[in-house]
Design an enzyme around this catalytic site. Structure first.
Site, mmCIF file in Angstrom:
data_model
loop_
_atom_site.group_PDB
_atom_site.id
_atom_site.type_symbol
_atom_site.label_atom_id
_atom_site.label_comp_id
_atom_site.label_asym_id
_atom_site.label_seq_id
_atom_site.Cartn_x
_atom_site.Cartn_y
_atom_site.Cartn_z
ATOM 1 N N ASP A 85 0.970 -1.376 0.079
ATOM 2 C CA ASP A 85 -0.071 -0.229 -0.034
ATOM 3 C C ASP A 85 0.850 1.254 0.159
ATOM 4 O O ASP A 85 2.058 1.069 0.202
ATOM 5 C CB ASP A 85 -1.082 0.028 1.081
ATOM 6 C CG ASP A 85 -0.308 -0.496 2.550
ATOM 7 O OD1 ASP A 85 0.767 -0.333 2.461
ATOM 8 O OD2 ASP A 85 -0.935 -0.797 3.459
ATOM 9 N N HIS B 196 -6.970 -4.833 10.575
ATOM 10 C CA HIS B 196 -6.786 -4.568 9.188
ATOM 11 C C HIS B 196 -5.606 -5.188 8.543
ATOM 12 O O HIS B 196 -4.618 -5.327 9.397
ATOM 13 C CB HIS B 196 -6.849 -3.186 8.747
ATOM 14 C CG HIS B 196 -5.775 -2.410 9.176
ATOM 15 N ND1 HIS B 196 -6.000 -1.307 10.010
ATOM 16 C CD2 HIS B 196 -4.432 -2.203 8.697
ATOM 17 C CE1 HIS B 196 -4.904 -0.453 10.215
ATOM 18 N NE2 HIS B 196 -3.803 -1.142 9.276
ATOM 19 N N ASN C 187 -7.245 -2.959 14.492
ATOM 20 C CA ASN C 187 -8.634 -3.199 14.276
ATOM 21 C C ASN C 187 -8.902 -4.557 13.348
ATOM 22 O O ASN C 187 -9.916 -4.883 12.604
ATOM 23 C CB ASN C 187 -9.551 -2.172 13.669
ATOM 24 C CG ASN C 187 -8.765 -1.520 12.271
ATOM 25 O OD1 ASN C 187 -7.985 -2.129 11.983
ATOM 26 N ND2 ASN C 187 -9.389 -0.465 11.680
ATOM 27 N N GLU D 148 -9.615 -2.172 5.661
ATOM 28 C CA GLU D 148 -10.200 -1.832 6.761
ATOM 29 C C GLU D 148 -11.103 -2.792 7.100
ATOM 30 O O GLU D 148 -11.826 -3.204 5.881
ATOM 31 C CB GLU D 148 -10.598 -0.112 6.862
ATOM 32 C CG GLU D 148 -9.597 0.798 6.773
ATOM 33 C CD GLU D 148 -8.855 0.817 7.859
ATOM 34 O OE1 GLU D 148 -8.875 0.085 8.777
ATOM 35 O OE2 GLU D 148 -8.003 1.974 7.959
HETATM 36 C C1 GLP Z 1 -0.548 0.068 8.655
HETATM 37 C C2 GLP Z 1 -0.079 -0.454 7.492
HETATM 38 C C3 GLP Z 1 -0.170 -1.998 7.545
HETATM 39 C C4 GLP Z 1 0.432 -2.413 9.030
HETATM 40 C C5 GLP Z 1 -0.308 -1.616 10.310
HETATM 41 C C6 GLP Z 1 0.245 -1.909 11.595
HETATM 42 O O1 GLP Z 1 -1.709 0.806 8.733
HETATM 43 N N1 GLP Z 1 -0.794 -0.205 6.217
HETATM 44 O O2 GLP Z 1 0.394 -2.450 6.344
HETATM 45 O O3 GLP Z 1 0.531 -3.776 9.208
HETATM 46 O O4 GLP Z 1 -0.718 -0.380 9.804
HETATM 47 O O5 GLP Z 1 1.246 -1.024 11.764
HETATM 48 P P1 GLP Z 1 2.315 -1.388 12.947
HETATM 49 O O6 GLP Z 1 3.414 -2.275 12.202
HETATM 50 O O7 GLP Z 1 2.949 -0.012 12.717
HETATM 51 O O8 GLP Z 1 1.873 -1.640 13.900
#
Ligand code: GLP
Length: 233
Positions: free
Chosen positions: A62, A130, A128, A135
């Site tokens: 993404d 995702h 959440n 989402e």
């Molecule tokens: C972001 C990314 C995800 C990631 C998630 C968790 O929004 N788009 O790919 O897995 O949040 O983030 P973190 O690893 O910083 O907890």
């Protein structure tokens, strides 16, 4: 799902690196990559290794809409900083969040994924549930698409920005259907903030309300969780 519990994220990065190395040795040519803080220990292991990635293609999950590559919070800047500058790949694909026509960009990205089937997809998980930026409520059959970020995600990601107003409200993300096409999926989860999402992903119903729950239907998923993230399993 195979669950591997580790002591902390350092240990998780090492185990993930071992799995990735085995896949490369077995002929994997395309990696799906994730951003966020979760894969950082894995990326550090890769950077410190003498593994050669010059024949490996990467496809990121993404990218935010509207952030130029010079903005250090863009995912392209993140990937360069933590992995690509130190470890050259054959090619690195990310969605272009500055594309004039995001619909055309979405189609371009789907075509890239179709022509480079992902051997190993690295995933983190949002609080959440995702994955990528899919989402809660995202239909499971979607491929790449433009996403309106959930309030919880904007808040969680605001820690990387000077203020919450600077967090982009949209992103381009691979869809669940694209992620599910990957041969093997390696999901990493560290910290107690992920414990609920991990428990629901593994033991809850398969529902679009918890996007990661779809992984129960995939034939080859490995979850690496530290003790805190695995505490509600
Ligand atoms: C972001 C990314 C995800 C990631 C998630 C968790 O929004 N788009 O790919 O897995 O949040 O983030 P973190 O690893 O910083 O907890």
């Amino acid at each position: 799902m195979k669950i591997i519990t580790v002591k902390d994220e350092l240990a998780g990065g090492k185990v993930a690196f071992e799995i990735l190395s085995e896949k490369l040795a077995a002929g994997a040519k395309t990696l799906g990559l994730a951003t966020g803080s979760t894969p950082l220990t894995l990326y550090q292991e890769i950077v410190n290794s003498d593994l050669d990635f010059s024949d490996v293609t990467s496809i990121n999950l993404d990218e935010y809409v509207g952030l130029p590559a010079e903005n250090e919070q863009s995912y392209v800047a993140f990937m360069r900083q933590h992995l690509f500058d130190a470890k050259p790949f054959k090619q690195n694909f990310l969605p272009d969040g500055l594309a004039q026509d995001l619909q055309v960009e979405v189609e371009r990205y789907d075509a890239i994924i179709d022509s480079h089937p992902i051997d190993l997809q690295i995933l983190g998980i949002g609080r959440n549930g995702h994955i990528g930026f899919n989402e809660p409520g995202t239909p499971f059959d979607m491929t790449t698409h433009v996403v309106d970020l959930a309030e919880d995600t904007i808040q969680a990601n605001s820690r990387f920005f000077d203020s919450i107003d600077q967090v982009p409200k949209q992103a381009v993300s691979m869809g669940i259907a694209s992620i599910m096409k990957s041969k093997t999926i390696l999901l990493l989860a560290f910290g107690e903030q992920k414990a609920d999402a991990v428990a629901k992903m593994v033991n809850g119903p398969v529902t679009e309300d918890l996007p990661a729950s779809i992984l129960q239907k995939h034939a080859d998923v490995i979850v690496i969780a530290d003790e805190a993230a695995a505490s509600k399993l």
